[in-house]
Design a protein around this motif. Structure first.
Motif, short mmCIF file in Angstrom:
data_model
loop_
_atom_site.label_atom_id
_atom_site.label_comp_id
_atom_site.label_asym_id
_atom_site.label_seq_id
_atom_site.Cartn_x
_atom_site.Cartn_y
_atom_site.Cartn_z
N LYS A 70 -27.98 9.14 -57.58
CA LYS A 70 -28.50 8.11 -56.22
C LYS A 70 -29.26 8.96 -55.24
N ASP A 71 -30.30 8.50 -54.92
CA ASP A 71 -31.03 8.90 -53.62
C ASP A 71 -30.19 9.12 -52.47
N ASN A 72 -30.95 9.53 -51.30
CA ASN A 72 -30.09 9.68 -50.23
C ASN A 72 -29.99 8.31 -49.50
N LYS A 73 -30.53 7.28 -50.12
CA LYS A 73 -30.23 5.78 -49.39
C LYS A 73 -29.35 4.95 -50.03
N GLY A 74 -28.57 5.72 -51.42
CA GLY A 74 -27.91 4.97 -52.17
C GLY A 74 -28.41 4.26 -53.38
N ALA A 75 -29.73 4.32 -53.75
CA ALA A 75 -30.45 3.61 -54.76
C ALA A 75 -30.41 4.58 -56.01
N TYR A 76 -30.29 4.15 -56.98
CA TYR A 76 -30.36 5.03 -58.39
C TYR A 76 -31.70 5.42 -58.54
#
Length: 143
Positions: A70-76
């Motif tokens: 995941k990225d830092n925003k919680g998106a895969y």
């Protein structure tokens, strides 16, 4: 005579390796088709919000099973050939959300608000390397 036996054994090993590779390739193609079919059944079909929540849960589960980062925003992150991303376009505010937005805020809240609202999958994209589905877009069609 020894050369003949060595050549014969080498040929047999090569033939067995080719047969093994062929069956492995066919098994991989069959598995990919089965995995894609789970999502492709929704393409260009009208479904309710509750059904869309099921699709989101399947995609999240698939990403977690395949250890997608995941990225830092919680998106895969999409750079993995096993990742799947779903976007949902909501007519109420003319905004497109990623699946993690609804999942992280509680998929039950999404179902509560959009249970009887209809959506339609208008776009599917595939990973070029594997042929697996990588992206789906669902658009709200009723309010």
């Amino acid at each position: 005579m020894k050369k003949f036996i060595i050549i014969f054994i080498t040929i047999v090993i090569v033939i067995l390796a080719l047969i093994y590779g062929y069956f492995t390739y066919n098994d991989n193609i069959k598995t990919i088709k089965q995995e894609n079919a789970v999502y492709e059944e929704y393409y260009q079909k009208e479904i309710y919000g509750a059904d869309l929540a099921t699709v989101i849960n399947k995609a999240i589960n698939s990403n977690e099973t395949n250890y997608i980062e995941k990225d830092n925003k919680g998106a895969y992150i999409e750079n993995n050939t096993n990742s799947i991303k779903i976007d949902i376009h909501i007519l109420d505010n003319d905004t497109t959300y990623n699946m993690e937005t609804f999942y992280n805020n509680g998929i039950d809240k999404f179902v509560e608000n959009y249970n009887i609202i209809q959506f339609k999958c208008t776009s599917i994209e595939y990973h070029s390397e594997t042929g697996k589905i990588k992206y789906m877009l669902f658009e709200q069609i009723t309010t």
